[in-house]
Design a protein around this motif. Sequence first.
Motif, PDB file in Angstrom:
ATOM      1  N   ALA A   1       0.822  -1.194   0.007  1.00 33.48           N
ATOM      2  CA  ALA A   1       0.084  -0.250  -0.152  1.00 33.48           C
ATOM      3  C   ALA A   1       0.825   1.102  -0.037  1.00 33.48           C
ATOM      4  CB  ALA A   1      -0.891  -0.038   1.277  1.00 33.48           C
ATOM      5  N   CYS A   2       2.154   1.481   0.802  1.00 33.21           N
ATOM      6  CA  CYS A   2       2.715   2.574   0.959  1.00 33.21           C
ATOM      7  C   CYS A   2       3.678   2.702  -0.567  1.00 33.21           C
ATOM      8  CB  CYS A   2       3.614   2.459   1.897  1.00 33.21           C
ATOM      9  SG  CYS A   2       4.948   0.878   1.881  1.00 33.21           S
ATOM     10  N   LYS A   3       4.131   1.768  -1.169  1.00 34.90           N
ATOM     11  CA  LYS A   3       4.727   1.786  -2.369  1.00 34.90           C
ATOM     12  C   LYS A   3       4.347   2.445  -3.555  1.00 34.90           C
ATOM     13  CE  LYS A   3       7.907  -1.381  -5.219  1.00 34.90           C
ATOM     14  NZ  LYS A   3       8.716   0.173  -5.440  1.00 34.90           N
ATOM     15  N   ASP A   4       2.976   1.954  -3.550  1.00 35.02           N
ATOM     16  CA  ASP A   4       2.127   2.298  -4.995  1.00 35.02           C
ATOM     17  C   ASP A   4       2.025   3.789  -4.905  1.00 35.02           C
ATOM     18  OD1 ASP A   4       2.226  -0.453  -5.406  1.00 35.02           O
ATOM     19  OD2 ASP A   4       0.017  -0.512  -4.710  1.00 35.02           O
ATOM     20  N   PRO A   5       1.593   4.622  -3.999  1.00 38.23           N
ATOM     21  CA  PRO A   5       1.659   5.993  -4.477  1.00 38.23           C
ATOM     22  C   PRO A   5       2.796   6.898  -4.260  1.00 38.23           C
ATOM     23  CG  PRO A   5       0.767   5.466  -2.095  1.00 38.23           C
ATOM     24  CD  PRO A   5       1.181   4.121  -2.780  1.00 38.23           C
ATOM     25  N   CYS A   6       3.916   6.188  -3.858  1.00 39.85           N
ATOM     26  CA  CYS A   6       5.155   6.833  -3.916  1.00 39.85           C
ATOM     27  C   CYS A   6       5.785   7.228  -5.244  1.00 39.85           C
ATOM     28  CB  CYS A   6       6.210   6.183  -3.124  1.00 39.85           C
ATOM     29  SG  CYS A   6       7.635   7.074  -2.708  1.00 39.85           S
ATOM     30  N   LEU A   7       5.602   8.376  -5.916  1.00 39.06           N
ATOM     31  CA  LEU A   7       6.055   9.004  -6.842  1.00 39.06           C
ATOM     32  C   LEU A   7       7.480   8.776  -7.145  1.00 39.06           C
ATOM     33  CD1 LEU A   7       3.430  11.768  -7.499  1.00 39.06           C
ATOM     34  CD2 LEU A   7       3.202   9.365  -8.398  1.00 39.06           C
ATOM     35  N   GLU A   8       8.293   9.106  -5.924  1.00 44.25           N
ATOM     36  CA  GLU A   8       9.637   9.151  -5.951  1.00 44.25           C
ATOM     37  C   GLU A   8      10.599   7.678  -5.882  1.00 44.25           C
ATOM     38  OE1 GLU A   8      10.846  12.391  -6.557  1.00 44.25           O
ATOM     39  OE2 GLU A   8       8.641  13.040  -6.338  1.00 44.25           O
ATOM     40  N   ASP A   9       9.729   6.892  -5.827  1.00 44.81           N
ATOM     41  CA  ASP A   9      10.320   5.291  -5.757  1.00 44.81           C
ATOM     42  C   ASP A   9      11.112   5.354  -4.476  1.00 44.81           C
ATOM     43  OD1 ASP A   9       8.687   4.059  -7.785  1.00 44.81           O
ATOM     44  OD2 ASP A   9      10.126   5.010  -9.170  1.00 44.81           O
ATOM     45  N   ALA A  10      10.629   6.122  -3.421  1.00 45.22           N
ATOM     46  CA  ALA A  10      11.608   5.985  -2.049  1.00 45.22           C
ATOM     47  C   ALA A  10      11.202   4.945  -1.109  1.00 45.22           C
ATOM     48  CB  ALA A  10      11.292   7.284  -1.457  1.00 45.22           C
ATOM     49  N   ILE A  11      10.150   4.229  -1.599  1.00 47.76           N
ATOM     50  CA  ILE A  11       9.854   2.982  -0.619  1.00 47.76           C
ATOM     51  C   ILE A  11      10.293   1.740  -1.496  1.00 47.76           C
ATOM     52  CG2 ILE A  11       8.265   1.718   0.543  1.00 47.76           C
ATOM     53  CD1 ILE A  11       6.688   4.198   0.931  1.00 47.76           C
ATOM     54  N   VAL A  12      11.264   0.864  -1.027  1.00 49.88           N
ATOM     55  CA  VAL A  12      11.805  -0.325  -1.629  1.00 49.88           C
ATOM     56  C   VAL A  12      11.459  -1.077  -0.883  1.00 49.88           C
ATOM     57  CG1 VAL A  12      13.411   0.926  -3.258  1.00 49.88           C
ATOM     58  CG2 VAL A  12      14.062   0.080  -0.877  1.00 49.88           C
ATOM     59  N   PHE A  13      11.349  -2.479  -1.090  1.00 43.56           N
ATOM     60  CA  PHE A  13      11.019  -3.725  -0.352  1.00 43.56           C
ATOM     61  C   PHE A  13      12.345  -4.587  -0.417  1.00 43.56           C
ATOM     62  CE2 PHE A  13       6.974  -2.284  -0.015  1.00 43.56           C
ATOM     63  CZ  PHE A  13       6.272  -2.816   0.788  1.00 43.56           C
ATOM     64  N   GLN A  14      12.977  -4.942   0.765  1.00 39.82           N
ATOM     65  CA  GLN A  14      14.005  -5.854   0.883  1.00 39.82           C
ATOM     66  C   GLN A  14      13.390  -7.287   1.036  1.00 39.82           C
ATOM     67  OE1 GLN A  14      16.058  -4.401   4.315  1.00 39.82           O
ATOM     68  NE2 GLN A  14      17.127  -2.866   3.076  1.00 39.82           N
ATOM     69  N   GLY A  15      13.370  -8.232  -0.261  1.00 42.13           N
ATOM     70  CA  GLY A  15      12.548  -9.278  -0.212  1.00 42.13           C
ATOM     71  C   GLY A  15      11.007  -8.848  -0.287  1.00 42.13           C
ATOM     72  N   MET A  16       9.989  -9.584   0.064  1.00 47.26           N
ATOM     73  CA  MET A  16       8.622  -9.144   0.022  1.00 47.26           C
ATOM     74  C   MET A  16       8.314  -8.597   1.052  1.00 47.26           C
ATOM     75  SD  MET A  16       6.833 -12.224  -1.948  1.00 47.26           S
ATOM     76  CE  MET A  16       5.239 -11.769  -2.464  1.00 47.26           C
ATOM     77  N   PHE A  17       8.806  -8.605   2.303  1.00 52.61           N
ATOM     78  CA  PHE A  17       8.386  -8.518   3.447  1.00 52.61           C
ATOM     79  C   PHE A  17       8.970  -7.200   4.227  1.00 52.61           C
ATOM     80  CE2 PHE A  17       6.890 -12.786   2.922  1.00 52.61           C
ATOM     81  CZ  PHE A  17       5.768 -12.412   2.906  1.00 52.61           C
ATOM     82  N   ARG A  18       9.967  -6.433   3.846  1.00 52.74           N
ATOM     83  CA  ARG A  18      10.529  -5.443   4.526  1.00 52.74           C
ATOM     84  C   ARG A  18      10.742  -4.098   3.800  1.00 52.74           C
ATOM     85  NH1 ARG A  18      13.614  -9.909   6.501  1.00 52.74           N
ATOM     86  NH2 ARG A  18      13.059  -9.993   8.774  1.00 52.74           N
ATOM     87  N   PRO A  19       9.654  -3.078   3.811  1.00 52.93           N
ATOM     88  CA  PRO A  19       9.562  -1.909   3.097  1.00 52.93           C
ATOM     89  C   PRO A  19      10.659  -1.074   3.873  1.00 52.93           C
ATOM     90  CG  PRO A  19       7.651  -2.077   4.562  1.00 52.93           C
ATOM     91  CD  PRO A  19       8.259  -3.480   4.566  1.00 52.93           C
ATOM     92  N   VAL A  20      11.337  -0.516   2.993  1.00 54.50           N
ATOM     93  CA  VAL A  20      12.474   0.652   3.636  1.00 54.50           C
ATOM     94  C   VAL A  20      12.335   1.871   2.903  1.00 54.50           C
ATOM     95  CG1 VAL A  20      14.864   1.040   3.857  1.00 54.50           C
ATOM     96  CG2 VAL A  20      14.264  -1.265   4.308  1.00 54.50           C
ATOM     97  N   ILE A  21      12.528   2.987   3.614  1.00 58.96           N
ATOM     98  CA  ILE A  21      12.372   4.584   3.009  1.00 58.96           C
ATOM     99  C   ILE A  21      13.782   4.679   2.864  1.00 58.96           C
ATOM    100  CG2 ILE A  21      11.618   6.771   3.117  1.00 58.96           C
ATOM    101  CD1 ILE A  21       9.235   5.717   4.878  1.00 58.96           C
ATOM    102  N   ILE A  22      14.096   5.123   1.236  1.00 58.06           N
ATOM    103  CA  ILE A  22      15.339   5.675   1.114  1.00 58.06           C
ATOM    104  C   ILE A  22      15.414   7.291   1.318  1.00 58.06           C
ATOM    105  CG2 ILE A  22      17.111   6.168  -0.616  1.00 58.06           C
ATOM    106  CD1 ILE A  22      15.876   3.462  -2.087  1.00 58.06           C
ATOM    107  N   PRO A  23      16.116   7.836   2.424  1.00 62.55           N
ATOM    108  CA  PRO A  23      15.624   9.105   2.843  1.00 62.55           C
ATOM    109  C   PRO A  23      16.200  10.104   1.671  1.00 62.55           C
ATOM    110  CG  PRO A  23      17.094   7.734   4.418  1.00 62.55           C
ATOM    111  CD  PRO A  23      16.795   6.869   3.293  1.00 62.55           C
TER     112      PRO A  23
END
Length: 158
Positions: A114-136
Amino acid sequence: MSTSTRRNFFGALGSLFKENRGPIRPPYASIAATFNECRSCEGMCVSACEEKIIHRDEKGIPFLDFKTNGCSDCHKCMEVCTPNVLIDPDRFIQGRARITSLMCMSHHDTICFACKDPCLEDAIVFQGMFRPVIIPEKCTACGYCVAVCPNAAIEVVA
């Protein structure tokens, strides 16, 4: 455990760990702005905000609330700011988004993007399938990820 029960559990647990660093101020604020200038203002930035995320506290000072939406960077609040606090089009929201992993469903092995889809800057990446990380470096703190998170696991902090 049902999804709603899980959300309630992690929501209650996560509120114990959320940072509270004060309100997030509207975008385009000058470096010298104290926002005390806004106390006598009519709050035109609130009514001009197309996303309806600018609100005023009891003293009349504006703050952003991302519970329903994010900032589209439309400049409308800056265009109507009569105290001349919102004057710098190059200074967007002064904050950063942060994920509380204890509250995040993905961090607890539930597939959620849910958080990744609206991020226009692609700042949220997933490490594997289950660990979202925000790239500052990529995150603009626009707040769209906050509004869509089903567990309120994301916040923008100053």
